[in-house]
Write an enzyme that holds these catalytic residues in place. Structure first.
Site, PDB file in Angstrom:
ATOM      1  N   PHE A 120      33.630  36.451  44.233  1.00  0.00           N
ATOM      2  CA  PHE A 120      33.990  35.656  45.411  1.00  0.00           C
ATOM      3  C   PHE A 120      34.992  34.561  45.091  1.00  0.00           C
ATOM      4  CE2 PHE A 120      30.737  32.872  43.609  1.00  0.00           C
ATOM      5  CZ  PHE A 120      31.273  31.614  43.828  1.00  0.00           C
ATOM      6  N   LYS A 165      35.404  47.343  45.493  1.00  0.00           N
ATOM      7  CA  LYS A 165      34.327  46.628  46.169  1.00  0.00           C
ATOM      8  C   LYS A 165      34.541  45.130  45.987  1.00  0.00           C
ATOM      9  CE  LYS A 165      30.474  44.768  45.294  1.00  0.00           C
ATOM     10  NZ  LYS A 165      30.400  43.704  46.336  1.00  0.00           N
ATOM     11  N   GLU A 170      25.588  28.728  32.774  1.00  0.00           N
ATOM     12  CA  GLU A 170      26.791  28.405  33.545  1.00  0.00           C
ATOM     13  C   GLU A 170      26.365  27.829  34.891  1.00  0.00           C
ATOM     14  OE1 GLU A 170      31.037  30.488  34.605  1.00  0.00           O
ATOM     15  OE2 GLU A 170      29.246  31.735  34.714  1.00  0.00           O
ATOM     16  N   CYS A 178      35.432  30.457  36.308  1.00  0.00           N
ATOM     17  CA  CYS A 178      34.894  30.797  34.984  1.00  0.00           C
ATOM     18  C   CYS A 178      35.649  30.085  33.876  1.00  0.00           C
ATOM     19  CB  CYS A 178      34.933  32.308  34.760  1.00  0.00           C
ATOM     20  SG  CYS A 178      36.599  32.997  34.601  1.00  0.00           S
ATOM     21  N   GLU A 209      30.971  40.602  48.944  1.00  0.00           N
ATOM     22  CA  GLU A 209      30.588  40.638  50.353  1.00  0.00           C
ATOM     23  C   GLU A 209      30.641  39.261  51.003  1.00  0.00           C
ATOM     24  OE1 GLU A 209      26.726  40.568  47.891  1.00  0.00           O
ATOM     25  OE2 GLU A 209      28.802  41.279  47.724  1.00  0.00           O
ATOM     26  N   SER A 243      29.450  37.611  37.226  1.00  0.00           N
ATOM     27  CA  SER A 243      28.461  36.940  36.397  1.00  0.00           C
ATOM     28  C   SER A 243      28.121  37.772  35.167  1.00  0.00           C
ATOM     29  CB  SER A 243      27.187  36.676  37.207  1.00  0.00           C
ATOM     30  OG  SER A 243      26.498  37.893  37.453  1.00  0.00           O
TER      31      SER A 243
END
Length: 500
Positions: free
Chosen positions: A150, A174, A384, A282, A177, A227
């Protein structure tokens, strides 16, 4: 009824679905649409398109014809920056300025994809023995499955897919969402740029779609960013189905500051690299490691002052430094991490837990939070934290700073601020991180250098940017050939394992 954000297959938007999930505007907390969730059937349709005659023709097309599409895509991205930034900001929560910065890096990745003919060239050796010539060529892998996060709805997809498509592959993607609309906008740009139908396909959804992609026999490679937990799962399951997988995962990026550093510059760097995009990067600086008590005390005061001046706001607030986090669940996770860190003994310097936007009280806001005296045995250090909570971990020497940094399970990025070249050289040599900054707070390389971490920040041997990414999207074929003269007689039989 809420708008339904659907799939994109064979050049067409498809909105039918059996399942869906809500899409929120993080700035306000309001539901703004529903995202269709695909299934095995949807993935099969997308893969069928990506394996069609159109896709086969694209894989065999000339470099020149493919690059015309990439050039046009770049022009469209530039022309549509304002519109795309609005879409990103509304669903992600990042400021418009931040979204435009992301689009700029996406364009940079598209520009590098124009180098596909150069970075995929093979090798040639003449007359290796007995008039035998040997050459190698790189050809498209086929159908590439892309799974993206995202936090960069357009930059990461553009970097992945522009190179993959430029080489001659087709895509089944993909997106997250949580931010599906930018993906469909990107699909429209590809179509307008002249990309044939079937090459670029989108299946919205959740784990059902991910598993279907990982198991599908006609998807040859998986490129993932997200992740660590999910990235490891994608890598293990994907490779078990005989796919090549590149999974780029989490980070806990350390910033070491030596006593000789420009502390004003270091403080500015920490605040900007630590809190930008509500710390949902990240490559964000997570931990400050000042060397020595004096360095720690001076930096602490500078950072408190600078952080207090930061302003939170809605994505379209031009005066805001950063916006909301992506979801209510994300906000609760960050708050829990802060609470646990305080309970474990850290000193709370700045507390953003109770921040509430004066107009959008249901928005997913967290004010900038700073904790001192973080230690390596705290969960706050180990995990994280994907939100605007940063920590100070004090060390007494460069030796200790390097040891602490290298002991962490993540090895995405590490940074040092110093004026001493010998110190910087030692840091670069001994630090086990994939990307290292010397007086650079976010060592994110430009697109023509390889991007990727070490240890549990990356699974697989490929990289996201650079020439190595081009190699990931190709397979190597090597040819040995001999053209004997047309003379009577035949070569004698020899069973020796040699080239003559």
């Amino acid at each position: 009824m809420a708008q339904l954000i659907g799939h994109y297959i064979s050049g067409k938007h498809i909105v039918e679905t059996q399942r869906s999930g809500p899409i929120f505007n993080p700035s306000t907390g309001e539901e703004i649409a529903q995202c269709a969730y695909g299934d095995v059937i949807t993935v099969n349709q997308a893969v069928q398109a990506a394996s069609s005659l159109n896709a086969q023709k694209w894989s065999k097309a000339s470099h020149a014809s493919r690059l015309q599409v990439i050039y046009k895509l770049r022009e469209l991205m530039i022309a549509k920056t304002e519109e795309l930034a609005e879409i990103i900001g509304r669903e992600h929560g990042k400021t418009i300025a931040d979204a435009k910065g992301e689009i700029g890096r996406a364009i940079e990745g598209i520009e590098f994809a124009c180098n596909a003919p150069q970075v995929t060239k093979g090798e040639y050796a003449r007359n290796v023995a007995g008039d035998i010539d040997v050459f190698s060529v790189r050809v498209p892998v086929g159908v590439i499955g892309c799974i993206t996060p995202f936090n960069f709805p357009i930059m990461i997809p553009a970097v992945m897919m522009a190179m993959a498509v430029s080489i001659g592959n087709s895509i089944v993607w993909k997106p997250s969402e949580k931010v599906p609309s930018a993906a469909l906008f990107f699909a429209n740009l590809w179509k307008e740029a002249g990309l044939p139908d079937d090459i670029f396909n989108i299946v919205q959804g959740d784990k059902v779609v991910v598993d279907a992609m990982l198991e599908h026999p006609e998807i040859s490679a998986i490129s993932f960013v997200g992740s660590t937990q999910i990235g490891e799962y994608v890598y293990q399951k994907g490779t078990s189905h005989n796919k090549r997988v590149a999974a780029f995962t989490g980070g806990k990026n350390h910033m070491v500051v030596m006593p000789d550093a420009d502390l004003e510059a270091a403080a500015n760097a920490f605040v900007s690299a630590g809190f930008g995009s509500a710390s949902q990067r990240c490559m964000a600086v997570s931990l400050l490691l000042p060397v020595g008590v004096e360095t720690a005390e001076k930096l602490r005061e500078l950072i408190i002052t600078k952080t207090k001046a930061l302003k939170m706001g809605a994505y379209n607030d031009e005066s805001a430094d950063f916006g909301a986090v992506i979801s209510s669940q994300s906000k609760q996770s960050v708050l829990k991490a802060i609470d646990q860190c305080i309970e474990d003994g850290a000193e709370l310097l700045l507390d953003g837990r109770s921040y509430q936007h004066p107009e959008y009280k249901n928005g997913y806001y967290i004010g900038p939070t700073l904790l001192d005296h973080v230690t390596t045995d705290m969960d706050f250090y180990k995990q994280e934290v994907f939100g605007p909570a940063r920590g100070i971990l004090r060390v007494n020497s460069l030796d200790e700073a390097i040891a602490v940094t290298n002991s962490h399970e993540f090895g995405n990025g590490s940074v040092i601020f110093t004026r001493d070249g010998k110190t910087a050289h030692r840091f670069f040599t001994e630090i086990e991180s994939g990307m290292i900054g010397i007086n650079v707070p976010v060592p994110l390389p430009v697109s023509y250098f390889n991007f990727g971490g070490l240890r549990r920040s990356k699974f697989g041997e490929s990289h996201l940017y650079g020439p190595d990414a081009a190699r990931f999207y190709t397979k190597l074929k090597t040819m040995s050939q001999k053209w004997p003269e047309q003379i009577e007689g035949h070569q004698e039989i020899s069973l020796a394992f040699k080239i003559t």
